[in-house]
Motif scaffolding. Sequence first.
Motif, mmCIF file in Angstrom:
data_model
loop_
_atom_site.group_PDB
_atom_site.id
_atom_site.type_symbol
_atom_site.label_atom_id
_atom_site.label_comp_id
_atom_site.label_asym_id
_atom_site.label_seq_id
_atom_site.Cartn_x
_atom_site.Cartn_y
_atom_site.Cartn_z
ATOM 1 N N PHE A 34 0.875 -1.184 -0.097
ATOM 2 C CA PHE A 34 -0.379 -0.181 -0.228
ATOM 3 C C PHE A 34 0.904 1.669 0.072
ATOM 4 N N THR A 35 0.808 2.347 -0.523
ATOM 5 C CA THR A 35 0.911 3.666 -0.754
ATOM 6 C C THR A 35 0.419 4.372 0.092
ATOM 7 N N PHE A 36 1.376 4.867 0.859
ATOM 8 C CA PHE A 36 0.038 6.122 2.172
ATOM 9 C C PHE A 36 0.336 6.330 2.175
ATOM 10 N N GLU A 37 -0.139 7.974 2.638
ATOM 11 C CA GLU A 37 0.028 8.973 2.302
ATOM 12 C C GLU A 37 -0.392 10.102 4.086
ATOM 13 N N ASP A 38 0.485 11.154 4.353
ATOM 14 C CA ASP A 38 0.845 11.834 5.806
ATOM 15 C C ASP A 38 -1.240 12.097 6.412
ATOM 16 N N VAL B 2 1.840 1.771 -5.901
ATOM 17 C CA VAL B 2 1.255 0.457 -5.267
ATOM 18 C C VAL B 2 -0.508 0.387 -6.528
ATOM 19 N N GLN B 3 -0.854 -0.239 -6.999
ATOM 20 C CA GLN B 3 -1.938 -0.807 -7.621
ATOM 21 C C GLN B 3 -3.270 -0.946 -6.355
ATOM 22 N N GLN B 4 -3.926 -0.606 -6.255
ATOM 23 C CA GLN B 4 -5.112 -1.453 -5.453
ATOM 24 C C GLN B 4 -6.273 -2.227 -6.540
ATOM 25 N N THR B 5 -6.353 -3.205 -6.063
ATOM 26 C CA THR B 5 -7.031 -4.479 -7.231
ATOM 27 C C THR B 5 -8.795 -3.767 -6.101
#
Lengths: 255, 255
Positions: A34-38, B2-5
Motif C-alpha cells: 500500500f502507498t500511504f499518504e500523510d 502500488v495499484q489497489q486491486t
Amino acid sequence: MVQQTGMSVEVIPVEGIPIIHEGDDLPRIIAGLFTFEDGDILIIASSVYSKSKGHTIELDKIKPSKKAIEIASGTGEDSRFIQVVLDQSEDIILEYPFVLSVLPHGHIGVRAGVDNSNVEKGTAIILPPDPMAAAEEIRDAIYRLTGKDVRTILTDTCGRAFRRGQTGTAIGWSGLPAISDYRGKTDLFGTVLEITEEAVVDEIAGFANFIMGESDRGIPAVVFRGCGSWNGHDEIYFPEETDIIRGLLKKLVDQ
Amino acid sequence: MVQQTGMSVEVIPVEGIPIIHEGDDLPRIIAGLFTFEDGDILIIASSVYSKSKGHTIELDKIKPSKKAIEIASGTGEDSRFIQVVLDQSEDIILEYPFVLSVLPHGHIGVRAGVDNSNVEKGTAIILPPDPMAAAEEIRDAIYRLTGKDVRTILTDTCGRAFRRGQTGTAIGWSGLPAISDYRGKTDLFGTVLEITEEAVVDEIAGFANFIMGESDRGIPAVVFRGCGSWNGHDEIYFPEETDIIRGLLKKLVDQ
C-alpha cells in the motif's frame, strides 16, 4: 453532475495480505502492499497483530482451574479456553451465560477478546497485552518504512448491550484522540452542548470492520483517507466508580 | 504507486442542506444537492427527518406527571422533558442516573432518544415514531425523484455500556439487511463460525456520524458509495427474554 464541494473520505482495503504467522513483519508486509499518504488512518485487526507477535496459546498446554471448569460447565465451552479468558481478565463482571470481564488495559469484553476463529484448531488468539503500545509501534514502523505520518487503530469485534450483532471496536490507537470532545461548543442554535463526547475511534473501527468482513474474505487492514483531525481525549474507559452499568451488574452478581 | 486491486468505498457528505423546518421536503432537498448512483447508501440524521415531519414537542405544552417530577428531581432535568421521555417509552429499564428505556419500535436508548440540542430552546425533538417506515419513505422518494435505487439508514447518536462517548446508531433502514449473518460460513481455517453476526447497519451509521459531526458543522446527510451488498436479517433487537443485560438490570431495578 452536481459538484460536491466538501471533503469526501476514501476507505481502501489493503489487499493481498497473506495469512500471518508468528515472526512475520506485519508493518513491512502492509507497507509493501500500500502507498500511504500523510494523515491516512491505518486500521488493523488485532487478531492479525497478535498472530504476528505470537500472542497465541495452545489449549493443550493449559490446565483449567476449578473455577474455569465450573464456568465452562455453565457456558458449555472448553474449560481450557475459559482458563485462558480468566488469565486475561482483571475483573469478572459476569460468568453466565457468557464471561464478561475487564482487561488490564481497560477494555471490557465478552470472553476477554480471546478468539478461536481464524486460527489453527486448538489454539486461542489473545488480544495484544498492551494495545496502545502496539498501535504506536505499528505507527512508528510505518513511518520508518515509508516516511509517512500515518495514524493507527487496532480493532476487535465485540458484542454490545441491548443490540444483536458484533461491531468493530477500537482497542488501541496512536496519533489521534479516541474521543472528539464537543463540550463547550455550541450547536446550530447556539445552545452549549454539555455532554457531547463522540467516540470517533469506535466509529472508524466499526466501519473498518465492515470493509474487512468477518469470515474468509480475510482483509485484516483498511486505510481511511481524508478524515481530517479533531480535538479530544483518550479516556474511553470509564473509571470503575462512574461506570453505571458495570456497577449495577457487579452488585447483582455479588449478591 | 502500488495499484489497489480491491473495491474502495467513498463516503461523501451532502453539503448545503439548510436548517430544516416542519413541512420541508427533505428527500427533494437532498436530491437537489446530490447526484445519486444505484446502490448508494444514504444516511440521514433522524433529528432532521423528525424536524421536517414536525416530530417536535414544545415543553410549555407538557404537564409533567408525579412520576416525571420524581425522576427529574433525581436526574436534575426538566420534568417536562422527562415527561416527553416517558411518553415515548414502552418500558423503563433505568430511572437513575439517567432514564434508559425501550421504545415501541424496539430501540433501547438513554432519554428515549429525545433531544433538545440543535432545536429552538424549549422544544424537544422526538425520534420518528416508525423509523423503519421513515427510511422506506425516504428511499421511495429518492427513487421517484431520481430514478436511482438507493438504500437508506436513519441514525441517532447513542451512548454505549462500558465505553465513554456516543456513536451513531441505526434506528431505521431500508433496502439492506441490518445484520450480516456469517453463521454457517467458514473462517480462514475452515472452522464453522457459529455465532458471528455483524451489525453492519450500525457500523455504517457510526462512521456516517463521524462525517456529520455533532455540533455546528451541521451535515445531516452522508452517502456511502461502493459498499456492495450482503445477506442477513433485520433482527437487531433482542427479544426481551433473551436480552441478558436488560434482564439483569430490570431484575435489579424491580428489587
